[in-house]
Scaffold this motif. Structure first.
Motif, PDB file in Angstrom:
ATOM      1  N   GLU A 244       0.838  -1.203   0.000  1.00 26.72           N
ATOM      2  CA  GLU A 244       0.000   0.000   0.000  1.00 26.72           C
ATOM      3  C   GLU A 244       0.874   1.254   0.000  1.00 26.72           C
ATOM      4  O   GLU A 244       0.648   2.213  -0.748  1.00 26.72           O
ATOM      5  CB  GLU A 244      -0.907  -0.016   1.240  1.00 26.72           C
ATOM      6  N   LEU A 245       1.909   1.225   0.835  1.00 26.56           N
ATOM      7  CA  LEU A 245       2.834   2.354   0.940  1.00 26.56           C
ATOM      8  C   LEU A 245       3.475   2.643  -0.408  1.00 26.56           C
ATOM      9  O   LEU A 245       3.550   3.785  -0.857  1.00 26.56           O
ATOM     10  CB  LEU A 245       3.910   2.016   1.970  1.00 26.56           C
ATOM     11  N   ARG A 246       3.938   1.571  -1.087  1.00 25.45           N
ATOM     12  CA  ARG A 246       4.653   1.758  -2.357  1.00 25.45           C
ATOM     13  C   ARG A 246       3.735   2.269  -3.454  1.00 25.45           C
ATOM     14  O   ARG A 246       4.167   2.984  -4.346  1.00 25.45           O
ATOM     15  CB  ARG A 246       5.332   0.458  -2.784  1.00 25.45           C
ATOM     16  N   ARG A 247       2.447   1.881  -3.372  1.00 27.56           N
ATOM     17  CA  ARG A 247       1.517   2.405  -4.388  1.00 27.56           C
ATOM     18  C   ARG A 247       1.268   3.899  -4.218  1.00 27.56           C
ATOM     19  O   ARG A 247       0.889   4.577  -5.160  1.00 27.56           O
ATOM     20  CB  ARG A 247       0.183   1.636  -4.340  1.00 27.56           C
ATOM     21  N   SER A 248       1.542   4.399  -3.020  1.00 27.76           N
ATOM     22  CA  SER A 248       1.304   5.832  -2.785  1.00 27.76           C
ATOM     23  C   SER A 248       2.529   6.681  -3.121  1.00 27.76           C
ATOM     24  O   SER A 248       2.514   7.893  -2.936  1.00 27.76           O
ATOM     25  CB  SER A 248       0.898   6.068  -1.326  1.00 27.76           C
ATOM     26  N   MET A 249       3.569   6.012  -3.609  1.00 27.88           N
ATOM     27  CA  MET A 249       4.802   6.746  -3.946  1.00 27.88           C
ATOM     28  C   MET A 249       5.331   6.275  -5.290  1.00 27.88           C
ATOM     29  O   MET A 249       5.478   5.081  -5.513  1.00 27.88           O
ATOM     30  CB  MET A 249       5.890   6.463  -2.902  1.00 27.88           C
ATOM     31  N   GLY A 250       5.610   7.222  -6.186  1.00 33.00           N
ATOM     32  CA  GLY A 250       6.273   6.856  -7.438  1.00 33.00           C
ATOM     33  C   GLY A 250       7.751   6.648  -7.165  1.00 33.00           C
ATOM     34  O   GLY A 250       8.314   7.274  -6.269  1.00 33.00           O
ATOM     35  N   TYR A 251       8.380   5.745  -7.924  1.00 37.67           N
ATOM     36  CA  TYR A 251       9.797   5.468  -7.714  1.00 37.67           C
ATOM     37  C   TYR A 251      10.496   5.411  -9.067  1.00 37.67           C
ATOM     38  O   TYR A 251      10.083   4.653  -9.945  1.00 37.67           O
ATOM     39  CB  TYR A 251       9.939   4.138  -6.970  1.00 37.67           C
ATOM     40  N   VAL A 252      11.518   6.228  -9.227  1.00 37.93           N
ATOM     41  CA  VAL A 252      12.276   6.238 -10.485  1.00 37.93           C
ATOM     42  C   VAL A 252      13.736   5.953 -10.171  1.00 37.93           C
ATOM     43  O   VAL A 252      14.313   6.589  -9.285  1.00 37.93           O
ATOM     44  CB  VAL A 252      12.195   7.609 -11.203  1.00 37.93           C
ATOM     45  N   MET A 253      14.305   4.994 -10.905  1.00 36.45           N
ATOM     46  CA  MET A 253      15.703   4.635 -10.659  1.00 36.45           C
ATOM     47  C   MET A 253      16.598   5.077 -11.799  1.00 36.45           C
ATOM     48  O   MET A 253      16.142   5.533 -12.834  1.00 36.45           O
ATOM     49  CB  MET A 253      15.826   3.117 -10.538  1.00 36.45           C
ATOM     50  N   GLN A 254      17.929   4.860 -11.586  1.00 37.05           N
ATOM     51  CA  GLN A 254      18.908   5.272 -12.590  1.00 37.05           C
ATOM     52  C   GLN A 254      18.685   4.565 -13.923  1.00 37.05           C
ATOM     53  O   GLN A 254      18.648   5.198 -14.966  1.00 37.05           O
ATOM     54  CB  GLN A 254      20.303   4.983 -12.064  1.00 37.05           C
ATOM     55  N   GLN A 255      18.574   3.246 -13.888  1.00 36.11           N
ATOM     56  CA  GLN A 255      18.174   2.536 -15.098  1.00 36.11           C
ATOM     57  C   GLN A 255      16.665   2.409 -14.967  1.00 36.11           C
ATOM     58  O   GLN A 255      16.177   1.906 -13.984  1.00 36.11           O
ATOM     59  CB  GLN A 255      18.830   1.156 -15.186  1.00 36.11           C
ATOM     60  N   ALA A 256      15.951   2.874 -15.944  1.00 33.44           N
ATOM     61  CA  ALA A 256      14.503   3.051 -15.803  1.00 33.44           C
ATOM     62  C   ALA A 256      13.791   1.809 -15.253  1.00 33.44           C
ATOM     63  O   ALA A 256      12.722   1.920 -14.686  1.00 33.44           O
ATOM     64  CB  ALA A 256      13.899   3.465 -17.133  1.00 33.44           C
ATOM     65  N   GLY A 257      14.415   0.613 -15.403  1.00 33.92           N
ATOM     66  CA  GLY A 257      13.816  -0.587 -14.831  1.00 33.92           C
ATOM     67  C   GLY A 257      12.501  -0.950 -15.489  1.00 33.92           C
ATOM     68  O   GLY A 257      11.554  -1.403 -14.833  1.00 33.92           O
ATOM     69  N   LEU A 258      12.419  -0.740 -16.814  1.00 39.02           N
ATOM     70  CA  LEU A 258      11.184  -1.056 -17.534  1.00 39.02           C
ATOM     71  C   LEU A 258      11.122  -2.549 -17.825  1.00 39.02           C
ATOM     72  O   LEU A 258      12.151  -3.224 -17.897  1.00 39.02           O
ATOM     73  CB  LEU A 258      11.142  -0.264 -18.846  1.00 39.02           C
ATOM     74  N   LEU A 259       9.903  -3.055 -17.980  1.00 37.93           N
ATOM     75  CA  LEU A 259       9.732  -4.463 -18.325  1.00 37.93           C
ATOM     76  C   LEU A 259      10.052  -4.616 -19.821  1.00 37.93           C
ATOM     77  O   LEU A 259       9.382  -4.021 -20.661  1.00 37.93           O
ATOM     78  CB  LEU A 259       8.295  -4.908 -18.037  1.00 37.93           C
ATOM     79  N   PRO A 260      11.088  -5.430 -20.138  1.00 35.50           N
ATOM     80  CA  PRO A 260      11.584  -5.446 -21.521  1.00 35.50           C
ATOM     81  C   PRO A 260      10.601  -6.027 -22.540  1.00 35.50           C
ATOM     82  O   PRO A 260      10.666  -5.684 -23.713  1.00 35.50           O
ATOM     83  CB  PRO A 260      12.845  -6.314 -21.442  1.00 35.50           C
TER      84      PRO A 260
END
Ligand SMILES: Nc1ncnc2c1ncn2[C@@H]1O[C@H](COP(=O)(O)OP(=O)(O)O)[C@@H](O)[C@H]1O
Ligand SMILES: [Mg+2]
Length: 373
Positions: free
Chosen positions: A73-89
Motif C-alpha cells: 500500500e505504501l509503495r503504491r502511494s509513492m512513485g519510484y524512479v531509478m537510474q536505469q529506468a527498470g522497464l519491463l523489456p
C-alpha cells in the motif's frame, strides 16, 4: 510531510550506512539528497517506502509511521524512479506505464488512455508508445520511467539518480522538463544525486550527505553555496562555488548599453550601413524582427568599399544571450562568449535590448561578493 526521526541503518560488521538521520521534507517541494557515493542516500530513500527497514528510529509520512502501513500500500502511494529506468523489456512502452494503473484496478481501456496522456506529459510522442524499451534511447527510457512513476498520481515521488546514466545534454533537458512538470504537478519529490550542480539546480532544499551516513548540511541551495558549514561541504561544493553562486544573484544591476546594429542580410548598395564614429567597432547583425544573428567584425562593419572591408563579409557567430531577468552568471557567460566582448541582452520577445560589458559585469560580481547587493 516526510519526516525522519533519529533514523539509523546498520548492516552487521560495517560502519552505519545511515547514522541518526533527522530531517523534515516539505510538501510540494523538491528535496535533494546529494553527496559522494556510499554515504547512505539510496538507503535513506528506500527506507521511506520500506524497501529497506531502519535499524532504529522512525519515518512518518503525513503523520503516519511508515512501519504501520503495509508495504504494498505504501509503495503504491509513492512513485519510484531509478537510474536505469527498470522497464519491463517484453512490454511496450504504453503497457509499461499502464501496468501500474492495472495494479490499481483501473479498467484496461481507461488505463491505456491515461498512459498515452502521461507519455505526452513527459514529452514522448504517440509513436513511441508501441515500441519496446530497448528501441528507445536512454533519455527516452528515463522519461517512460517518470511517466510510470506518475501513473497512479502519487503525492510523493522518489527519484534515485534518475538522470545520472544519460549524456550531459539529455540530462540538462530532463532536468528542465522535471522543473516544468513540477510547476504543474506540485508533488513532494525526493531526488537523489551525486552531482552538486544537479542538486542546486533542482532542489528547493538540499541535504548534503557525508561519509558515514551523516547529513552535514540541510539548507537552501543558495545557502549551501554561500555558507558551507564545514570543510567537507566546502570541498564537495567545490572551489568555484563563488561562480555557481552567481546563478542566484540578479543581473539586473548590470548596465545595458546601446549597440550599433545592421539589418541582415545586408544589401550591397545599402548606404545606410552603420558608420560607427571613431575607430571601427563590432556591429551586431539583426533580422527583420530585431533578433540577433551574429557579429560583423570591426573591419567588415566599416561597410562595403571601405578600406579593409571584405566584399561579402560573413557573420561571426554571437555568444550566448542575456535575457532581462537572468542571473549574473548568464550576464558573465554572454560577455565572455561573445566575439566582441559585448554580451547581447534581449527582451522577452528575443529582440536586441543592448549589450553588457565584461568589466561592468565583473564589477557587479565584486559588489555581490562584498555583500553590497
Ligand atoms: N544491502 C546491503 N548490505 C550491506 N551493505 C549495504 C547494503 N546496502 C548498502 N550498503 C552499504 O551502505 C552504505 C550506503 O549505501 P547507499 O545508501 O547505497 O549509498 P549511496 O546511495 O549514497 O551511494 C554503503 O557503504 C553500502 O556499501
Ligand atoms: Mg545510491
Amino acid at each position: 510531510m516526510v519526516e525522519f526521526q533519529g533514523v539509523s541503518k546498520i548492516y552487521p560488521g560495517q560502519p552505519p550506512a545511515v547514522d541518526n538521520l533527522n530531517l523534515s521534507v516539505e510538501s510540494g517541494k523538491i528535496t535533494v539528497f546529494v553527496g559522494p557515493s556510499g554515504c547512505g542516500k539510496t538507503t535513506s530513500l528506500r527506507m521511506i517506502n520500506r524497501m529497506v527497514e531502519p535499524t532504529s528510529g522512525s519515518i512518518t509520512v503525513g503523520g503516519r509511521n511508515v512501519g504501520d502501513i503495509p508495504a504494498p500500500e505504501l509503495r503504491r502511494s509513492m512513485g519510484y524512479v531509478m537510474q536505469q529506468a527498470g522497464l519491463l523489456p517484453h512490454r511496450t512502452v504504453v503497457d509499461n506505464v499502464a501496468t501500474v494503473l492495472r495494479l490499481n484496478k483501473v479498467p484496461r481501456a481507461q488505463a491505456r488512455q491515461r498512459s498515452m496522456e502521461l507519455l505526452e506529459t513527459v514529452g514522448l510522442s504517440a509513436a513511441m508508445a508501441k515500441r519496446y524499451p530497448n528501441q528507445l534511447s536512454g533519455g527516452q527510457q528515463q522519461r517512460v520511467g517518470v511517466a510510470r512513476a506518475l501513473a497512479a498520481d502519487p503525492p510523493i515521488l522518489l527519484m534515485d539518480e534518475p538522470f545520472s546514466a544519460v549524456d550531459p545534454v539529455v540530462r540538462a533537458e530532463l532536468q528542465h522538463e522535471l522543473l516544468r512538470l513540477q510547476r504543474e504537478l506540485d508533488k513532494t519529490i525526493i531526488f537523489v544525486t551525486h552531482d552538486i550542480d544537479e542538486a542546486t539546480l533542482l532542489g528547493d532544499r538540499v541535504a548534503v550527505f557525508a561519509v558515514g551516513g551523516r547529513v552535514a548540511q540541510y539548507a537552501s541551495p543558495e545557502e549551501i553555496l554561500r555558507a558551507p558549514v564545514d570543510d567537507f561541504v566546502a570541498n564537495f561544493v567545490g572551489r568555484d562555488r563563488g561562480f555557481r553562486r552567481l546563478s542566484f544573484s540578479s543581473g539586473a544591476a548590470v548596465p545595458v548599453h546601446e549597440v550599433a546594429t545592421v539589418a541582415w542580410p545586408r544589401k550591397h548598395d545599402d548606404v545606410s550601413s552603420p558608420r560607427v564614429p571613431g575607430a571601427p567597432a563590432w556591429v551586431l547583425a539583426v533580422d527583420a524582427e530585431d533578433r540577433p544573428l551574429g557579429w560583423l567584425s570591426p573591419a567588415d562593419s566599416a561597410g562595403p568599399g571601405r578600406p579593409g572591408a571584405a566584399v561579402s563579409p560573413s557573420l561571426v557567430p554571437g555568444g550566448s544571450l542575456f535575457h532581462s531577468g537572468d542571473p549574473l552568471r548568464t550576464a558573465l557567460d554572454s560577455a565572455l562568449s561573445s566575439p566582441s566582448g559585448l554580451g547581447v541582452a534581449v527582451d522577452d520577445e528575443g529582440r536586441v535590448a543592448g549589450v553588457v560589458k565584461g568589466p561592468e559585469v565583473l564589477a557587479a560580481i565584486d559588489a555581490v561578493r562584498e555583500g553590497k547587493n
